[in-house]
Design a protein around this motif. Structure first.
Motif, PDB file in Angstrom:
ATOM      1  N   TRP A   1       0.846  -1.198   0.000  1.00 13.88           N
ATOM      2  CA  TRP A   1       0.000   0.000   0.000  1.00 13.88           C
ATOM      3  C   TRP A   1       0.878   1.244   0.000  1.00 13.88           C
ATOM      4  O   TRP A   1       1.710   1.421   0.880  1.00 13.88           O
ATOM      5  N   PRO A   2       0.716   2.145  -0.977  1.00  8.92           N
ATOM      6  CA  PRO A   2       1.671   3.257  -1.146  1.00  8.92           C
ATOM      7  C   PRO A   2       1.434   4.477  -0.265  1.00  8.92           C
ATOM      8  O   PRO A   2       2.279   5.372  -0.235  1.00  8.92           O
ATOM      9  N   TRP A   3       0.315   4.538   0.425  1.00  9.19           N
ATOM     10  CA  TRP A   3      -0.022   5.759   1.152  1.00  9.19           C
ATOM     11  C   TRP A   3      -0.009   5.532   2.659  1.00  9.19           C
ATOM     12  O   TRP A   3      -0.868   4.846   3.211  1.00  9.19           O
ATOM     13  N   ALA A   4       0.938   6.162   3.323  1.00  6.42           N
ATOM     14  CA  ALA A   4       1.081   6.014   4.774  1.00  6.42           C
ATOM     15  C   ALA A   4      -0.074   6.678   5.527  1.00  6.42           C
ATOM     16  O   ALA A   4      -0.401   6.272   6.639  1.00  6.42           O
ATOM     17  N   ASP A   5      -0.694   7.685   4.917  1.00  3.30           N
ATOM     18  CA  ASP A   5      -1.752   8.422   5.616  1.00  3.30           C
ATOM     19  C   ASP A   5      -3.131   7.790   5.472  1.00  3.30           C
ATOM     20  O   ASP A   5      -4.110   8.300   5.990  1.00  3.30           O
ATOM     21  N   SER A   6      -3.231   6.672   4.762  1.00  7.22           N
ATOM     22  CA  SER A   6      -4.496   5.937   4.692  1.00  7.22           C
ATOM     23  C   SER A   6      -4.199   4.452   4.857  1.00  7.22           C
ATOM     24  O   SER A   6      -3.160   3.959   4.420  1.00  7.22           O
ATOM     25  N   LYS A   7      -5.126   3.778   5.481  1.00 10.88           N
ATOM     26  CA  LYS A   7      -4.920   2.373   5.823  1.00 10.88           C
ATOM     27  C   LYS A   7      -5.456   1.465   4.711  1.00 10.88           C
ATOM     28  O   LYS A   7      -6.539   1.685   4.178  1.00 10.88           O
ATOM     29  N   TYR A   8      -4.690   0.444   4.379  1.00 11.94           N
ATOM     30  CA  TYR A   8      -5.143  -0.569   3.421  1.00 11.94           C
ATOM     31  C   TYR A   8      -6.333  -1.311   4.023  1.00 11.94           C
ATOM     32  O   TYR A   8      -6.288  -1.751   5.173  1.00 11.94           O
ATOM     33  N   SER A   9      -7.401  -1.452   3.245  1.00  3.99           N
ATOM     34  CA  SER A   9      -8.606  -2.107   3.757  1.00  3.99           C
ATOM     35  C   SER A   9      -9.018  -3.318   2.929  1.00  3.99           C
ATOM     36  O   SER A   9     -10.131  -3.817   3.090  1.00  3.99           O
ATOM     37  N   GLY A  10      -8.126  -3.786   2.075  1.00  6.38           N
ATOM     38  CA  GLY A  10      -8.470  -4.899   1.204  1.00  6.38           C
ATOM     39  C   GLY A  10      -8.846  -6.172   1.918  1.00  6.38           C
ATOM     40  O   GLY A  10      -9.637  -6.969   1.402  1.00  6.38           O
ATOM     41  N   HIS A  11      -8.307  -6.363   3.109  1.00  4.89           N
ATOM     42  CA  HIS A  11      -8.602  -7.587   3.853  1.00  4.89           C
ATOM     43  C   HIS A  11     -10.082  -7.725   4.189  1.00  4.89           C
ATOM     44  O   HIS A  11     -10.549  -8.810   4.488  1.00  4.89           O
ATOM     45  N   LYS A  12     -10.857  -6.628   4.113  1.00  7.33           N
ATOM     46  CA  LYS A  12     -12.296  -6.654   4.401  1.00  7.33           C
ATOM     47  C   LYS A  12     -13.112  -7.136   3.201  1.00  7.33           C
ATOM     48  O   LYS A  12     -14.306  -7.378   3.338  1.00  7.33           O
ATOM     49  N   HIS A  13     -12.487  -7.266   2.053  1.00  8.66           N
ATOM     50  CA  HIS A  13     -13.210  -7.536   0.812  1.00  8.66           C
ATOM     51  C   HIS A  13     -12.924  -8.940   0.293  1.00  8.66           C
ATOM     52  O   HIS A  13     -11.891  -9.530   0.596  1.00  8.66           O
ATOM     53  N   THR A  14     -13.853  -9.421  -0.537  1.00  4.82           N
ATOM     54  CA  THR A  14     -13.627 -10.706  -1.192  1.00  4.82           C
ATOM     55  C   THR A  14     -12.544 -10.535  -2.254  1.00  4.82           C
ATOM     56  O   THR A  14     -12.213  -9.404  -2.656  1.00  4.82           O
ATOM     57  N   LYS A  15     -12.018 -11.644  -2.733  1.00  2.00           N
ATOM     58  CA  LYS A  15     -10.999 -11.586  -3.784  1.00  2.00           C
ATOM     59  C   LYS A  15     -11.562 -10.882  -5.020  1.00  2.00           C
ATOM     60  O   LYS A  15     -10.888 -10.053  -5.631  1.00  2.00           O
ATOM     61  N   ARG A  16     -12.795 -11.195  -5.380  1.00  2.00           N
ATOM     62  CA  ARG A  16     -13.409 -10.560  -6.551  1.00  2.00           C
ATOM     63  C   ARG A  16     -13.506  -9.044  -6.345  1.00  2.00           C
ATOM     64  O   ARG A  16     -13.199  -8.263  -7.245  1.00  2.00           O
ATOM     65  N   GLU A  17     -13.959  -8.618  -5.172  1.00  2.00           N
ATOM     66  CA  GLU A  17     -14.066  -7.181  -4.888  1.00  2.00           C
ATOM     67  C   GLU A  17     -12.700  -6.509  -4.968  1.00  2.00           C
ATOM     68  O   GLU A  17     -12.579  -5.401  -5.499  1.00  2.00           O
ATOM     69  N   ARG A  18     -11.674  -7.180  -4.460  1.00  2.00           N
ATOM     70  CA  ARG A  18     -10.320  -6.609  -4.536  1.00  2.00           C
ATOM     71  C   ARG A  18      -9.862  -6.487  -5.981  1.00  2.00           C
ATOM     72  O   ARG A  18      -9.227  -5.497  -6.354  1.00  2.00           O
ATOM     73  N   LEU A  19     -10.177  -7.473  -6.803  1.00  2.00           N
ATOM     74  CA  LEU A  19      -9.785  -7.408  -8.216  1.00  2.00           C
ATOM     75  C   LEU A  19     -10.517  -6.285  -8.938  1.00  2.00           C
ATOM     76  O   LEU A  19      -9.933  -5.600  -9.792  1.00  2.00           O
ATOM     77  N   ILE A  20     -11.780  -6.063  -8.605  1.00  2.00           N
ATOM     78  CA  ILE A  20     -12.541  -4.954  -9.194  1.00  2.00           C
ATOM     79  C   ILE A  20     -11.907  -3.624  -8.785  1.00  2.00           C
ATOM     80  O   ILE A  20     -11.712  -2.726  -9.616  1.00  2.00           O
ATOM     81  N   LYS A  21     -11.542  -3.486  -7.513  1.00  2.00           N
ATOM     82  CA  LYS A  21     -10.886  -2.265  -7.047  1.00  2.00           C
ATOM     83  C   LYS A  21      -9.548  -2.065  -7.754  1.00  2.00           C
ATOM     84  O   LYS A  21      -9.210  -0.959  -8.172  1.00  2.00           O
ATOM     85  N   ALA A  22      -8.794  -3.149  -7.910  1.00  2.00           N
ATOM     86  CA  ALA A  22      -7.509  -3.074  -8.604  1.00  2.00           C
ATOM     87  C   ALA A  22      -7.712  -2.635 -10.054  1.00  2.00           C
ATOM     88  O   ALA A  22      -6.986  -1.768 -10.549  1.00  2.00           O
ATOM     89  N   ALA A  23      -8.695  -3.214 -10.719  1.00  2.00           N
ATOM     90  CA  ALA A  23      -8.958  -2.849 -12.112  1.00  2.00           C
ATOM     91  C   ALA A  23      -9.358  -1.379 -12.224  1.00  2.00           C
ATOM     92  O   ALA A  23      -8.914  -0.675 -13.139  1.00  2.00           O
ATOM     93  N   ALA A  24     -10.157  -0.887 -11.279  1.00  2.00           N
ATOM     94  CA  ALA A  24     -10.559   0.523 -11.299  1.00  2.00           C
ATOM     95  C   ALA A  24      -9.353   1.431 -11.069  1.00  2.00           C
ATOM     96  O   ALA A  24      -9.256   2.504 -11.680  1.00  2.00           O
ATOM     97  N   LEU A  25      -8.420   1.012 -10.226  1.00  2.00           N
ATOM     98  CA  LEU A  25      -7.198   1.792 -10.025  1.00  2.00           C
ATOM     99  C   LEU A  25      -6.326   1.785 -11.282  1.00  2.00           C
ATOM    100  O   LEU A  25      -5.690   2.795 -11.604  1.00  2.00           O
ATOM    101  N   ILE A  26      -6.305   0.678 -12.000  1.00  2.00           N
ATOM    102  CA  ILE A  26      -5.575   0.633 -13.269  1.00  2.00           C
ATOM    103  C   ILE A  26      -6.225   1.587 -14.270  1.00  2.00           C
ATOM    104  O   ILE A  26      -5.532   2.322 -14.982  1.00  2.00           O
ATOM    105  N   VAL A  27      -7.552   1.623 -14.292  1.00  2.00           N
ATOM    106  CA  VAL A  27      -8.254   2.589 -15.147  1.00  2.00           C
ATOM    107  C   VAL A  27      -7.872   4.009 -14.752  1.00  2.00           C
ATOM    108  O   VAL A  27      -7.601   4.852 -15.616  1.00  2.00           O
ATOM    109  N   ALA A  28      -7.810   4.285 -13.451  1.00  2.00           N
ATOM    110  CA  ALA A  28      -7.412   5.618 -12.982  1.00  2.00           C
ATOM    111  C   ALA A  28      -6.014   5.982 -13.473  1.00  2.00           C
ATOM    112  O   ALA A  28      -5.769   7.121 -13.879  1.00  2.00           O
TER     113      ALA A  28
END
Length: 92
Positions: A51-78
């Motif tokens: 996780w690249p940002w020290a001022d925000s906490k990684y929250s991926g552990h709360k999500h399913t693998k599919r949800e994490r992949l969707i978030k990752a894909a949206a970040l790639i789009v960004a």
């Protein structure tokens, strides 16, 4: 699920990032050292150490693998959107 539904999920997540979390183009344009892709990697691998940002906490552990992949894909789009806004000579 069809490819169309998956694509819509990614676009919905990207819209959520922009309009709910206020991660606007201007916000994303400040990440010039690959931070958006590092965040995508953190979601893809569920590795908070990436996780690249020290001022925000990684929250991926709360999500399913599919949800994490969707978030990752949206970040790639960004990141692609950010790159598309750069002058052509900076995009090589």
């Amino acid at each position: 699920m069809s490819g169309k539904e998956i694509t819509l999920d990614i676009l919905w997540e990207r819209a959520r990032q922009k309009y709910i979390h206020k991660f606007t183009y201007e916000h994303d344009d400040q990440w010039i050292a690959g931070e958006l892709l590092m965040a995508a990697d953190a979601y893809m691998t569920n590795d908070a150490a990436l996780w690249p940002w020290a001022d925000s906490k990684y929250s991926g552990h709360k999500h399913t693998k599919r949800e994490r992949l969707i978030k990752a894909a949206a970040l790639i789009v960004a990141e692609i959107e950010r790159m598309d806004r750069l002058p052509e000579e900076e995009n090589k």
